[in-house]
Design a protein around this motif. Structure first.
Motif, PDB file in Angstrom:
ATOM      1  N   ASN A 159      22.655   0.764  37.188  1.00 55.59           N
ATOM      2  CA  ASN A 159      22.413   1.659  38.309  1.00 55.59           C
ATOM      3  C   ASN A 159      21.242   2.599  38.058  1.00 55.59           C
ATOM      4  OD1 ASN A 159      25.513   1.078  38.098  1.00 55.59           O
ATOM      5  ND2 ASN A 159      25.134   1.495  40.256  1.00 55.59           N
ATOM      6  N   ASN A 160      21.030   2.990  36.798  1.00 48.87           N
ATOM      7  CA  ASN A 160      19.870   3.824  36.504  1.00 48.87           C
ATOM      8  C   ASN A 160      18.689   2.914  36.202  1.00 48.87           C
ATOM      9  OD1 ASN A 160      17.882   5.598  35.519  1.00 48.87           O
ATOM     10  ND2 ASN A 160      19.429   7.022  34.775  1.00 48.87           N
ATOM     11  N   MET A 161      17.796   2.790  37.183  1.00 49.14           N
ATOM     12  CA  MET A 161      16.616   1.945  37.067  1.00 49.14           C
ATOM     13  C   MET A 161      15.375   2.775  36.766  1.00 49.14           C
ATOM     14  SD  MET A 161      17.699  -1.178  37.452  1.00 49.14           S
ATOM     15  CE  MET A 161      16.176  -2.052  37.721  1.00 49.14           C
ATOM     16  N   GLY A 162      15.560   3.937  36.128  1.00 47.17           N
ATOM     17  CA  GLY A 162      14.432   4.748  35.702  1.00 47.17           C
ATOM     18  C   GLY A 162      13.751   4.095  34.508  1.00 47.17           C
ATOM     19  N   VAL A 163      12.451   3.893  34.601  1.00 38.72           N
ATOM     20  CA  VAL A 163      11.691   3.215  33.551  1.00 38.72           C
ATOM     21  C   VAL A 163      10.602   4.159  33.040  1.00 38.72           C
ATOM     22  CG1 VAL A 163      10.234   1.245  32.982  1.00 38.72           C
ATOM     23  CG2 VAL A 163      12.144   0.966  34.584  1.00 38.72           C
ATOM     24  N   PRO A 164      10.767   4.712  31.849  1.00 39.71           N
ATOM     25  CA  PRO A 164       9.758   5.633  31.317  1.00 39.71           C
ATOM     26  C   PRO A 164       8.373   4.999  31.291  1.00 39.71           C
ATOM     27  CG  PRO A 164      11.749   5.764  30.000  1.00 39.71           C
ATOM     28  CD  PRO A 164      11.937   4.614  30.951  1.00 39.71           C
ATOM     29  N   GLY A 165       7.387   5.774  31.714  1.00 34.78           N
ATOM     30  CA  GLY A 165       6.006   5.319  31.693  1.00 34.78           C
ATOM     31  C   GLY A 165       5.550   4.598  32.940  1.00 34.78           C
ATOM     32  N   ALA A 166       6.462   4.232  33.828  1.00 36.77           N
ATOM     33  CA  ALA A 166       6.091   3.415  34.984  1.00 36.77           C
ATOM     34  C   ALA A 166       5.298   4.218  36.004  1.00 36.77           C
ATOM     35  CB  ALA A 166       7.338   2.839  35.641  1.00 36.77           C
ATOM     36  N   LYS A 167       4.204   3.628  36.461  1.00 35.94           N
ATOM     37  CA  LYS A 167       3.481   4.156  37.605  1.00 35.94           C
ATOM     38  C   LYS A 167       4.058   3.530  38.870  1.00 35.94           C
ATOM     39  CE  LYS A 167      -0.807   5.334  35.251  1.00 35.94           C
ATOM     40  NZ  LYS A 167      -2.279   5.408  35.371  1.00 35.94           N
ATOM     41  N   SER A 168       3.706   4.085  40.029  1.00 34.70           N
ATOM     42  CA  SER A 168       4.332   3.650  41.282  1.00 34.70           C
ATOM     43  C   SER A 168       4.166   2.153  41.501  1.00 34.70           C
ATOM     44  CB  SER A 168       3.729   4.424  42.457  1.00 34.70           C
ATOM     45  OG  SER A 168       2.323   4.199  42.540  1.00 34.70           O
ATOM     46  N   TYR A 169       2.960   1.655  41.375  1.00 38.78           N
ATOM     47  CA  TYR A 169       2.707   0.241  41.648  1.00 38.78           C
ATOM     48  C   TYR A 169       3.301  -0.680  40.589  1.00 38.78           C
ATOM     49  CZ  TYR A 169      -1.218   1.242  38.472  1.00 38.78           C
ATOM     50  OH  TYR A 169      -1.983   1.648  37.413  1.00 38.78           O
ATOM     51  N   GLU A 170       3.546  -0.152  39.385  1.00 40.52           N
ATOM     52  CA  GLU A 170       4.142  -0.967  38.328  1.00 40.52           C
ATOM     53  C   GLU A 170       5.610  -1.268  38.603  1.00 40.52           C
ATOM     54  OE1 GLU A 170       1.389   0.205  34.486  1.00 40.52           O
ATOM     55  OE2 GLU A 170       3.041   1.536  35.040  1.00 40.52           O
ATOM     56  N   LEU A 171       6.264  -0.433  39.399  1.00 38.65           N
ATOM     57  CA  LEU A 171       7.651  -0.702  39.761  1.00 38.65           C
ATOM     58  C   LEU A 171       7.785  -1.973  40.600  1.00 38.65           C
ATOM     59  CD1 LEU A 171       8.752   2.947  40.643  1.00 38.65           C
ATOM     60  CD2 LEU A 171       9.351   1.656  38.582  1.00 38.65           C
ATOM     61  N   GLY A 193       6.773  -9.419  36.105  1.00 41.24           N
ATOM     62  CA  GLY A 193       6.516  -9.508  34.677  1.00 41.24           C
ATOM     63  C   GLY A 193       6.507  -8.185  33.955  1.00 41.24           C
ATOM     64  N   TYR A 194       6.788  -7.095  34.679  1.00 39.58           N
ATOM     65  CA  TYR A 194       6.784  -5.773  34.047  1.00 39.58           C
ATOM     66  C   TYR A 194       7.932  -5.626  33.049  1.00 39.58           C
ATOM     67  CZ  TYR A 194       5.830  -0.733  33.842  1.00 39.58           C
ATOM     68  OH  TYR A 194       5.499   0.545  33.425  1.00 39.58           O
ATOM     69  N   GLY A 195       8.905  -6.521  33.142  1.00 42.80           N
ATOM     70  CA  GLY A 195      10.017  -6.508  32.196  1.00 42.80           C
ATOM     71  C   GLY A 195       9.988  -7.683  31.244  1.00 42.80           C
ATOM     72  N   SER A 196       8.818  -8.238  30.998  1.00 40.50           N
ATOM     73  CA  SER A 196       8.692  -9.387  30.105  1.00 40.50           C
ATOM     74  C   SER A 196       8.616  -8.931  28.653  1.00 40.50           C
ATOM     75  CB  SER A 196       7.433 -10.186  30.462  1.00 40.50           C
ATOM     76  OG  SER A 196       7.107 -11.103  29.446  1.00 40.50           O
ATOM     77  N   VAL A 197       9.520  -9.425  27.825  1.00 39.50           N
ATOM     78  CA  VAL A 197       9.469  -9.105  26.395  1.00 39.50           C
ATOM     79  C   VAL A 197       8.167  -9.612  25.797  1.00 39.50           C
ATOM     80  CG1 VAL A 197      10.538  -9.529  24.148  1.00 39.50           C
ATOM     81  CG2 VAL A 197      11.983  -9.100  26.155  1.00 39.50           C
ATOM     82  N   ALA A 198       7.734 -10.808  26.208  1.00 46.18           N
ATOM     83  CA  ALA A 198       6.495 -11.375  25.676  1.00 46.18           C
ATOM     84  C   ALA A 198       5.282 -10.545  26.069  1.00 46.18           C
ATOM     85  CB  ALA A 198       6.329 -12.804  26.168  1.00 46.18           C
ATOM     86  N   GLY A 199       5.363  -9.857  27.220  1.00 47.79           N
ATOM     87  CA  GLY A 199       4.230  -9.070  27.695  1.00 47.79           C
ATOM     88  C   GLY A 199       4.124  -7.684  27.088  1.00 47.79           C
ATOM     89  N   VAL A 200       5.156  -7.253  26.361  1.00 45.27           N
ATOM     90  CA  VAL A 200       5.129  -5.907  25.786  1.00 45.27           C
ATOM     91  C   VAL A 200       4.011  -5.775  24.763  1.00 45.27           C
ATOM     92  CG1 VAL A 200       6.408  -4.243  24.385  1.00 45.27           C
ATOM     93  CG2 VAL A 200       7.572  -5.461  26.236  1.00 45.27           C
ATOM     94  N   ALA A 201       3.847  -6.781  23.929  1.00 46.49           N
ATOM     95  CA  ALA A 201       2.869  -6.696  22.842  1.00 46.49           C
ATOM     96  C   ALA A 201       1.439  -6.565  23.357  1.00 46.49           C
ATOM     97  CB  ALA A 201       2.985  -7.919  21.931  1.00 46.49           C
ATOM     98  N   ASN A 202       1.127  -7.204  24.499  1.00 51.80           N
ATOM     99  CA  ASN A 202      -0.251  -7.130  24.996  1.00 51.80           C
ATOM    100  C   ASN A 202      -0.445  -6.077  26.078  1.00 51.80           C
ATOM    101  OD1 ASN A 202       0.767  -8.275  27.370  1.00 51.80           O
ATOM    102  ND2 ASN A 202       0.227 -10.360  26.746  1.00 51.80           N
ATOM    103  N   GLY A 203       0.578  -5.261  26.306  1.00 47.58           N
ATOM    104  CA  GLY A 203       0.435  -4.141  27.212  1.00 47.58           C
ATOM    105  C   GLY A 203       0.611  -4.447  28.674  1.00 47.58           C
ATOM    106  N   THR A 204       1.057  -5.627  29.024  1.00 48.03           N
ATOM    107  CA  THR A 204       1.261  -5.972  30.435  1.00 48.03           C
ATOM    108  C   THR A 204       2.692  -5.720  30.897  1.00 48.03           C
ATOM    109  OG1 THR A 204       1.760  -8.282  29.888  1.00 48.03           O
ATOM    110  CG2 THR A 204      -0.544  -7.722  30.339  1.00 48.03           C
ATOM    111  N   ALA A 205       3.566  -5.360  29.994  1.00 48.78           N
ATOM    112  CA  ALA A 205       4.965  -5.118  30.339  1.00 48.78           C
ATOM    113  C   ALA A 205       5.434  -3.820  29.703  1.00 48.78           C
ATOM    114  CB  ALA A 205       5.839  -6.291  29.885  1.00 48.78           C
ATOM    115  N   ASN A 206       6.550  -3.336  30.187  1.00 50.16           N
ATOM    116  CA  ASN A 206       7.108  -2.063  29.740  1.00 50.16           C
ATOM    117  C   ASN A 206       8.296  -2.320  28.817  1.00 50.16           C
ATOM    118  OD1 ASN A 206       9.073   0.277  29.924  1.00 50.16           O
ATOM    119  ND2 ASN A 206       7.367   1.143  31.088  1.00 50.16           N
ATOM    120  N   PRO A 207       8.292  -1.780  27.601  1.00 49.18           N
ATOM    121  CA  PRO A 207       9.378  -2.093  26.660  1.00 49.18           C
ATOM    122  C   PRO A 207      10.744  -1.598  27.120  1.00 49.18           C
ATOM    123  CG  PRO A 207       7.986  -0.331  25.808  1.00 49.18           C
ATOM    124  CD  PRO A 207       7.278  -0.891  26.997  1.00 49.18           C
ATOM    125  N   TYR A 208      10.776  -0.498  27.844  1.00 47.04           N
ATOM    126  CA  TYR A 208      12.068   0.018  28.307  1.00 47.04           C
ATOM    127  C   TYR A 208      12.680  -0.912  29.346  1.00 47.04           C
ATOM    128  CZ  TYR A 208      10.636   4.309  25.968  1.00 47.04           C
ATOM    129  OH  TYR A 208      10.229   5.223  25.023  1.00 47.04           O
TER     130      TYR A 208
END
Length: 500
Positions: free
Chosen positions: A141-153, A157-172
């Motif tokens: 229910n809490n879909m707050g994602v630290p660091g997210a900008k409006s358009y990133e919500l 792929g913003y929740g891709s584990v593979a994308g975290v390392a290259n900065g295209t995804a959010n680790p949280y």
């Protein structure tokens, strides 16, 4: 008097006898309050946003902070009037650090250290146990994602584990996204919420501001894929993203509340470090004013003024002088000044800060240190000007304020369009900063760094007590919009500062 004392035992026996013979009527207590949801339906509540929604505090996300998030406080109130469970994607511990593949990608939270000359934040020791690749399952229910900008919500792929390392995804978000291609809003809307809150957009200008204005104002650029992290989001991009969020969340008839954005320059991150923190003895001040230091720089400026290349006002603004004692202003680089290096390569864009300049909180650990450990005169902020990242200049503040005003106009218009409760977080922070909020015990919660109770040690995010004040602002707006009678929360039930 002695006779009166002597009668006391007998009076006591008389009263006991009366109690035995007579049953006194009980005073009826107040009727228990019956809370109602009014026209709202709180049975399935989903919160959308960034770190402010997640419960981020002391520069990290951790279990205690998540439990003290304002949506969790709202959920406790909603439960009094038909609200259901509220699931949170908890971190693994109370340290807050994160790893990806065993490599640290986020530091632990701050604590207040008393080991130095004055109490100051430091990172708590310990090995965090939150590993991003260890995905959580279920819906939250809490879909707050630290660091997210409006358009990133809305970004696939913003929740891709593979994308975290290259900065295209959010680790949280990667920890609890439904799939590698999921969007935050897609996962939120899939829950078919009956009620939702949205507090989004702060990061669209905050990252620029906390970076000392080192980014670019992207107004006029409608392609967010071309933005850098520290840039200000175009106002139309923000409006389109927020409209997309609200369209998705209201598609099945859900009601909700949305908050506008506070004036970011009122937070302790920008109000704690003064522009003039430098103490100097007489010898050091004299050296800095000499021709071997800033005297030559000042003379070069004066020469340009005599040639009418710069005005008297610009000469006064750029002249650097020091005096013995307290209260000397730091020297800063200001790229907004006229470039004079074509006339004299030594006349770089430096000057002393004024009250209008906002030094960032992290500058407190940089000012006074040596730029060159082998050169005792290379003092940062004195002999070595502070780089742009350490200060938000007046022109940079104007860019932040312009974007903020536009964002808040959009939020107000969309709140009316989608018939949502509007929370005035801007006015709330202004009041917290100016006067604070008096509590039931007479104490004041305000925005003073570390001691005010309103903000955590990162100077950006509220402390739990501050989040409680935010929660009450949401409750007030919700009650007014939907004719509910929720009681709110007591800020004193929450800490003003985590001690360890």
């Amino acid at each position: 008097m002695k006779k009166f004392y002597a009668l006391l035992p007998f009076l006591g026996l008389f009263l006991i006898a009366c109690e035995d013979d007579t049953t006194l009527p009980e005073t009826p207590g107040p009727e228990p309050m019956e809370y109602t949801s009014g026209t709202a339906d709180f049975s399935n509540y989903v919160a959308i946003g960034n770190s402010l929604t997640a419960g981020f505090s002391d520069n990290a996300l951790f279990i205690d902070g998540q439990e003290a998030s304002f949506p969790n406080m709202l959920a406790s109130n909603f439960a009094l009037a038909g609200g259901g469970s509220f699931e949170i994607p908890f971190m693994a511990d109370n340290l807050g650090g994160m790893t990806l593949g065993g490599n640290k990608i986020a530091d632990n939270r701050y604590i207040l250290s008393f080991l130095g000359e004055s109490p100051s934040p430091e990172v708590i020791e310990g090995q965090g146990t939150t590993e991003v690749s260890q995905k959580l399952t279920g819906t939250y229910n809490n879909m707050g994602v630290p660091g997210a900008k409006s358009y990133e919500l809305l970004a696939p792929g913003y929740g891709s584990v593979a994308g975290v390392a290259n900065g295209t995804a959010n680790p949280y978000f990667a920890r609890f996204s439904s799939s590698e291609s999921a969007t935050v809003i897609g996962d939120a809307a899939a829950q078919n919420a009956t009620f939702f809150t949205v507090w989004a957009g702060a990061n669209d200008i905050l990252v620029y501001a906390t970076g000392g204005g080192t980014g670019v104002d992207q107004e006029g650029n409608l392609d967010p894929s071309s933005y850098s992290r520290n840039d200000i989001t175009d106002t139309n991009v923000f409006a389109g993203a927020l409209n997309g969020i609200l369209e998705a969340m209201t598609a099945n008839g859900a009601e909700g509340a949305i908050a506008n954005l506070p004036n970011l320059t009122d937070i302790p991150y920008f109000t704690t470090v003064p522009h003039n923190p430098i103490p100097l003895d007489e010898a050091t001040a004299a050296f800095l004013n000499s021709a071997d230091a800033y005297g030559a720089y000042n003379a070069g400026l004066a020469q340009l003024q005599q040639l009418n290349i710069i005005t008297e006002e610009e000469l006064a603004a750029r002249t650097i002088t020091f005096t013995p004692g307290e209260g000397n202003a730091v020297v800063i680089m200001d790229e907004d000044l006229t470039d004079l290096t074509g006339f004299n390569p030594a006349l770089t864009n430096m000057r002393q800060a004024t009250e209008e300049n906002l030094l960032v909180l992290t500058a407190r650990n940089h000012i006074g240190t040596l730029a060159d450990p082998n050169n005792p005169t290379s003092i940062n902020g004195v002999a070595v000007p502070l780089a742009d990242k350490w200060v938000l200049t007046v022109d940079e503040q104007d860019l932040v304020e312009t974007a903020l005003e536009s964002y808040n106009q959009t939020i107000s218009a969309l709140a009316a369009q989608y018939d949502l409760a509007l929370v005035d977080a801007n006015a709330l922070l202004a009041e917290l900063n100016a006067n604070g909020f008096q509590q039931a015990d007479g104490s004041i919660v305000d925005a003073t760094f570390a001691t005010g109770g309103g903000f955590s040690l990162d100077g950006v995010h509220p402390a739990p007590r501050g989040y409680a004040i935010v929660a009450n602002a949401f409750i007030e707006a919700i009650n007014a919009k939907y004719n509910s009678n929720l009681p709110g929360v007591n800020p004193l039930d929450y800490t003003g500062l985590y001690i360890d």
